[in-house]
Motif scaffolding. Structure first.
Motif, PDB file in Angstrom:
ATOM      1  N   GLU A  28       0.828  -1.196   0.000  1.00 25.30           N
ATOM      2  CA  GLU A  28       0.000   0.000   0.000  1.00 25.30           C
ATOM      3  C   GLU A  28       0.866   1.251   0.000  1.00 25.30           C
ATOM      4  OE1 GLU A  28      -3.290   0.069  -0.396  1.00 25.30           O
ATOM      5  OE2 GLU A  28      -3.072   2.259  -0.464  1.00 25.30           O
ATOM      6  N   GLY A  30       0.392   4.386  -0.776  1.00 25.38           N
ATOM      7  CA  GLY A  30      -0.127   5.637  -0.246  1.00 25.38           C
ATOM      8  C   GLY A  30      -0.072   5.758   1.267  1.00 25.38           C
ATOM      9  N   GLY A  31       0.129   4.672   1.961  1.00 25.41           N
ATOM     10  CA  GLY A  31       0.129   4.688   3.411  1.00 25.41           C
ATOM     11  C   GLY A  31       1.476   4.936   4.056  1.00 25.41           C
ATOM     12  N   TYR A  32       2.495   5.192   3.258  1.00 27.05           N
ATOM     13  CA  TYR A  32       3.851   5.318   3.802  1.00 27.05           C
ATOM     14  C   TYR A  32       4.539   6.599   3.363  1.00 27.05           C
ATOM     15  CZ  TYR A  32       3.738   0.408   5.183  1.00 27.05           C
ATOM     16  OH  TYR A  32       3.435  -0.791   5.773  1.00 27.05           O
ATOM     17  N   ASN A  70       0.080   8.776  -5.897  1.00 25.81           N
ATOM     18  CA  ASN A  70      -0.393   7.611  -5.150  1.00 25.81           C
ATOM     19  C   ASN A  70      -1.313   6.728  -5.989  1.00 25.81           C
ATOM     20  OD1 ASN A  70       1.067   8.324  -2.880  1.00 25.81           O
ATOM     21  ND2 ASN A  70      -0.648   9.350  -1.880  1.00 25.81           N
TER      22      ASN A  70
END
Length: 123
Positions: A28, A30-32, A70
């Motif tokens: 994922e 976009g989560g980092y 993203n």
């Protein structure tokens, strides 16, 4: 499939520009928070830019811009006004921990790091 793959490095002349890409897959994106590092032989990797928040090392501030898409899982590094001292292997990495004390450079821990793309600046 590699979790991070960089591209876009090449040999250019001083003053020219390049855009590097870092393609993420299998996780994922976009989560980092993501960072760019660069390394020359015999030296430790140098942090140069991070995406969340957007921060830059003094050595490249005002010349390089970090960005990310993203939706396409891609991290970018736009490099302008390149200098011979920018010659290095450029890598992207996924941040797992960061801290910053006062106005100093942040410190990062990361798990995924790509193999890198070589940028050479020479006349």
């Amino acid at each position: 499939e590699e979790p991070l793959v960089e591209s876009g490095g090449e040999m250019v002349q001083p003053g020219e520009s390049l855009r590097l890409s870092c393609a993420a897959s299998g996780w994922e994106f976009g989560g980092y928070d993501m960072i760019w590092l660069r390394q020359v032989p015999g030296k430790e990797p140098e942090w140069i830019a991070s995406s969340n928040p957007t921060l830059y090392a003094a050595s490249i501030k005002g010349r390089f811009t970090i960005s990310r898409d993203n939706a396409r899982n891609i991290l970018y590094l736009q490099m302008n006004k390149l200098k011979p001292d920018d010659t290095a292997l450029y890598c992207c990495a996924r941040v797992t921990f960061s801290q910053r004390f006062g106005g100093g450079d942040p410190e990062f821990s990361y798990d995924y790091r790509g193999q890198g793309t070589q940028v050479t600046v020479s006349s």
